[in-house]
Scaffold this motif. Structure first.
Motif, PDB file in Angstrom:
ATOM      1  N   PRO A  24       0.820  -1.210   0.000  1.00 27.06           N
ATOM      2  CA  PRO A  24       0.000   0.000   0.000  1.00 27.06           C
ATOM      3  C   PRO A  24       0.856   1.263   0.000  1.00 27.06           C
ATOM      4  N   ALA A  25       0.409   2.256  -0.741  1.00 23.20           N
ATOM      5  CA  ALA A  25       1.047   3.575  -0.751  1.00 23.20           C
ATOM      6  C   ALA A  25      -0.038   4.624  -0.530  1.00 23.20           C
ATOM      7  N   LYS A  26       0.315   5.695   0.127  1.00 23.22           N
ATOM      8  CA  LYS A  26      -0.665   6.753   0.354  1.00 23.22           C
ATOM      9  C   LYS A  26      -1.082   7.379  -0.961  1.00 23.22           C
ATOM     10  N   THR A  27      -2.342   7.775  -1.020  1.00 23.96           N
ATOM     11  CA  THR A  27      -2.878   8.378  -2.230  1.00 23.96           C
ATOM     12  C   THR A  27      -2.026   9.576  -2.663  1.00 23.96           C
ATOM     13  N   GLY A  28      -1.658   9.581  -3.923  1.00 24.13           N
ATOM     14  CA  GLY A  28      -0.855  10.671  -4.461  1.00 24.13           C
ATOM     15  C   GLY A  28       0.637  10.436  -4.401  1.00 24.13           C
ATOM     16  N   TYR A  29       1.054   9.346  -3.789  1.00 20.59           N
ATOM     17  CA  TYR A  29       2.480   9.023  -3.687  1.00 20.59           C
ATOM     18  C   TYR A  29       2.794   7.781  -4.519  1.00 20.59           C
ATOM     19  N   PRO A  30       3.901   7.803  -5.283  1.00 21.13           N
ATOM     20  CA  PRO A  30       4.206   6.664  -6.144  1.00 21.13           C
ATOM     21  C   PRO A  30       4.746   5.453  -5.394  1.00 21.13           C
ATOM     22  N   THR A  31       5.294   5.664  -4.194  1.00 28.74           N
ATOM     23  CA  THR A  31       5.863   4.555  -3.436  1.00 28.74           C
ATOM     24  C   THR A  31       5.426   4.646  -1.977  1.00 28.74           C
ATOM     25  N   CYS A  32       5.584   3.509  -1.280  1.00 27.09           N
ATOM     26  CA  CYS A  32       5.380   3.519   0.164  1.00 27.09           C
ATOM     27  C   CYS A  32       6.575   4.214   0.829  1.00 27.09           C
ATOM     28  N   TRP A  33       6.458   4.483   2.136  1.00 28.62           N
ATOM     29  CA  TRP A  33       7.527   5.207   2.809  1.00 28.62           C
ATOM     30  C   TRP A  33       8.843   4.429   2.830  1.00 28.62           C
ATOM     31  N   PRO A  34       8.871   3.121   3.172  1.00 27.20           N
ATOM     32  CA  PRO A  34      10.162   2.418   3.176  1.00 27.20           C
ATOM     33  C   PRO A  34      10.860   2.431   1.822  1.00 27.20           C
TER      34      PRO A  34
ATOM     35  N   GLY B 283      19.801  -3.227  12.752  1.00 31.73           N
ATOM     36  CA  GLY B 283      18.368  -3.465  12.829  1.00 31.73           C
ATOM     37  C   GLY B 283      17.777  -3.666  11.445  1.00 31.73           C
ATOM     38  N   ARG B 284      16.629  -3.070  11.199  1.00 34.26           N
ATOM     39  CA  ARG B 284      15.958  -3.211   9.901  1.00 34.26           C
ATOM     40  C   ARG B 284      16.262  -2.061   8.949  1.00 34.26           C
ATOM     41  N   THR B 285      17.148  -1.155   9.342  1.00 33.94           N
ATOM     42  CA  THR B 285      17.387   0.023   8.525  1.00 33.94           C
ATOM     43  C   THR B 285      18.087  -0.344   7.211  1.00 33.94           C
ATOM     44  N   VAL B 286      17.821   0.425   6.192  1.00 38.78           N
ATOM     45  CA  VAL B 286      18.498   0.242   4.914  1.00 38.78           C
ATOM     46  C   VAL B 286      19.885   0.864   5.010  1.00 38.78           C
ATOM     47  N   SER B 287      20.887   0.192   4.444  1.00 39.37           N
ATOM     48  CA  SER B 287      22.248   0.703   4.538  1.00 39.37           C
ATOM     49  C   SER B 287      23.083   0.173   3.384  1.00 39.37           C
ATOM     50  N   PRO B 288      23.848   1.034   2.722  1.00 34.81           N
ATOM     51  CA  PRO B 288      24.718   0.561   1.644  1.00 34.81           C
ATOM     52  C   PRO B 288      25.888  -0.264   2.160  1.00 34.81           C
TER      53      PRO B 288
ATOM     54  N   LEU C 209      20.152 -11.917 -10.536  1.00 34.45           N
ATOM     55  CA  LEU C 209      18.825 -12.178  -9.974  1.00 34.45           C
ATOM     56  C   LEU C 209      19.019 -12.457  -8.485  1.00 34.45           C
ATOM     57  N   LEU C 210      18.469 -11.593  -7.652  1.00 34.73           N
ATOM     58  CA  LEU C 210      18.628 -11.662  -6.202  1.00 34.73           C
ATOM     59  C   LEU C 210      17.329 -12.183  -5.600  1.00 34.73           C
ATOM     60  N   VAL C 211      17.402 -13.288  -4.867  1.00 38.55           N
ATOM     61  CA  VAL C 211      16.208 -13.932  -4.323  1.00 38.55           C
ATOM     62  C   VAL C 211      16.147 -13.721  -2.817  1.00 38.55           C
ATOM     63  N   ASP C 212      14.975 -13.367  -2.325  1.00 39.44           N
ATOM     64  CA  ASP C 212      14.748 -13.259  -0.883  1.00 39.44           C
ATOM     65  C   ASP C 212      13.447 -13.978  -0.557  1.00 39.44           C
ATOM     66  N   ASP C 213      13.275 -14.330   0.725  1.00 42.06           N
ATOM     67  CA  ASP C 213      12.061 -15.065   1.063  1.00 42.06           C
ATOM     68  C   ASP C 213      10.906 -14.139   1.432  1.00 42.06           C
ATOM     69  N   THR C 214      11.142 -13.155   2.277  1.00 40.92           N
ATOM     70  CA  THR C 214      10.054 -12.294   2.743  1.00 40.92           C
ATOM     71  C   THR C 214      10.465 -10.829   2.669  1.00 40.92           C
ATOM     72  N   TRP C 215       9.561 -10.011   2.172  1.00 42.56           N
ATOM     73  CA  TRP C 215       9.772  -8.563   2.097  1.00 42.56           C
ATOM     74  C   TRP C 215       8.770  -7.908   3.022  1.00 42.56           C
ATOM     75  N   THR C 216       9.264  -7.224   4.058  1.00 46.31           N
ATOM     76  CA  THR C 216       8.398  -6.427   4.919  1.00 46.31           C
ATOM     77  C   THR C 216       8.649  -4.950   4.619  1.00 46.31           C
ATOM     78  N   THR C 217       9.833  -4.463   4.969  1.00 44.52           N
ATOM     79  CA  THR C 217      10.230  -3.116   4.553  1.00 44.52           C
ATOM     80  C   THR C 217      11.087  -3.164   3.285  1.00 44.52           C
ATOM     81  N   GLY C 218      11.692  -4.320   3.026  1.00 41.08           N
ATOM     82  CA  GLY C 218      12.582  -4.444   1.879  1.00 41.08           C
ATOM     83  C   GLY C 218      13.984  -3.937   2.126  1.00 41.08           C
ATOM     84  N   ASN C 219      14.276  -3.519   3.343  1.00 46.94           N
ATOM     85  CA  ASN C 219      15.570  -2.882   3.590  1.00 46.94           C
ATOM     86  C   ASN C 219      16.744  -3.857   3.455  1.00 46.94           C
ATOM     87  N   HIS C 220      16.555  -5.104   3.809  1.00 49.72           N
ATOM     88  CA  HIS C 220      17.650  -6.064   3.639  1.00 49.72           C
ATOM     89  C   HIS C 220      17.903  -6.328   2.157  1.00 49.72           C
ATOM     90  N   ALA C 221      16.842  -6.577   1.399  1.00 44.02           N
ATOM     91  CA  ALA C 221      17.007  -6.855  -0.025  1.00 44.02           C
ATOM     92  C   ALA C 221      17.595  -5.657  -0.763  1.00 44.02           C
TER      93      ALA C 221
END
Length: 249
Positions: free
Chosen positions: A32-42, A162-167, A181-193
């Protein structure tokens, strides 16, 4: 004789196609993304931090809804024991194999590449010695095992992030313009992937596509229930394209 089609057949009863990008749907992760926004916050935050390091496309196989069967199996394939563990691993390996056999070509087209010469997985940062997803991709899934390479490793203090995104969450073996092709099992915030995708690009990957077995959603959160209700309107079919609103039948 057990087949990929046979092992994956029961999943059609509870897999849920992610919605295609559009109003109220994140164009990256399909959550889900807020109306008017192309992406979710994470996803917005990951793009701001990682820039061109984010994955070129993200393709969830299915929604994984809290307290429902698919989310339960994505937990149990890592945490169950004995024959039950093998049962869930074989089932999810069949899901990944069948999905890629039908749709990997479309994922490559979306990335404007001829194909993915290398497959790898997002490694655990919890100290798990041999992640079952790696076992599946490297040994069980015929669509990936001949291309599989161990590329990524978490930095020693990755868990502290933690769950933060980091280069800098992961390091990667060197690449020379490879398409991965990068495979992951579960995406919640997507920060690990997304952190893993950034490491691959920093190491020299030309493009990185993420395929995730389950886009985790909690229908108790905000407007997620309505998002899921809309997604359920389309009955699951293995032939329906993950990226386009038609099938390959």
């Amino acid at each position: 004789m057990t087949t990929v089609v046979g092992l994956s057949a029961r999943y059609a009863n509870f897999l849920v196609h992610p919605l295609l990008p559009g109003p109220g749907v994140c164009q990256v992760c399909r959550g889900p993304a807020k109306t008017g926004y192309p992406t979710c916050w994470p996803c917005h935050e990951a793009s701001g931090i990682l820039g061109a390091g984010v994955a070129d496309t993200v393709v969830p196989v299915s929604l994984a809804l809290k307290r429902e069967q698919y989310a339960n199996e994505l937990w149990r394939y890592k945490n169950a024991a004995g024959p039950q563990q093998q049962y869930f691993r074989m089932g999810l390996a069949a899901v990944l194999w069948r999905f890629l056999a039908a749709h990997e070509g479309c994922i490559a087209d979306r990335c404007a590449v001829p194909g993915f010469g290398i497959v790898t997985t997002v490694p655990s940062t919890s100290g798990r010695a041999d992640h079952p997803l790696r076992t599946m991709a490297a040994h069980m899934v015929g669509a990936t095992r001949d291309r599989y390479r161990d590329l990524l490793a978490p930095i020693p203090d990755a868990a502290a992030l933690g769950r933060t995104v980091s280069p800098s969450r992961y390091t990667s073996s060197a690449l020379w313009g490879d398409d991965v092709l990068l495979v992951d099992d579960t995406w919640t915030t997507g920060n690990h992937a997304q952190s893993a995708a950034a490491a691959l690009k920093a190491a020299g990957a030309r493009s990185v596509a993420v395929v995730v077995l389950g886009r985790h959603l909690n229908t108790d959160y905000a407007d997620t229930a309505g998002h899921v209700e809309q997604a359920r309107l389309r009955r699951f079919s293995w032939d329906i394209c993950a990226l386009r609103n038609w099938d390959h039948g």
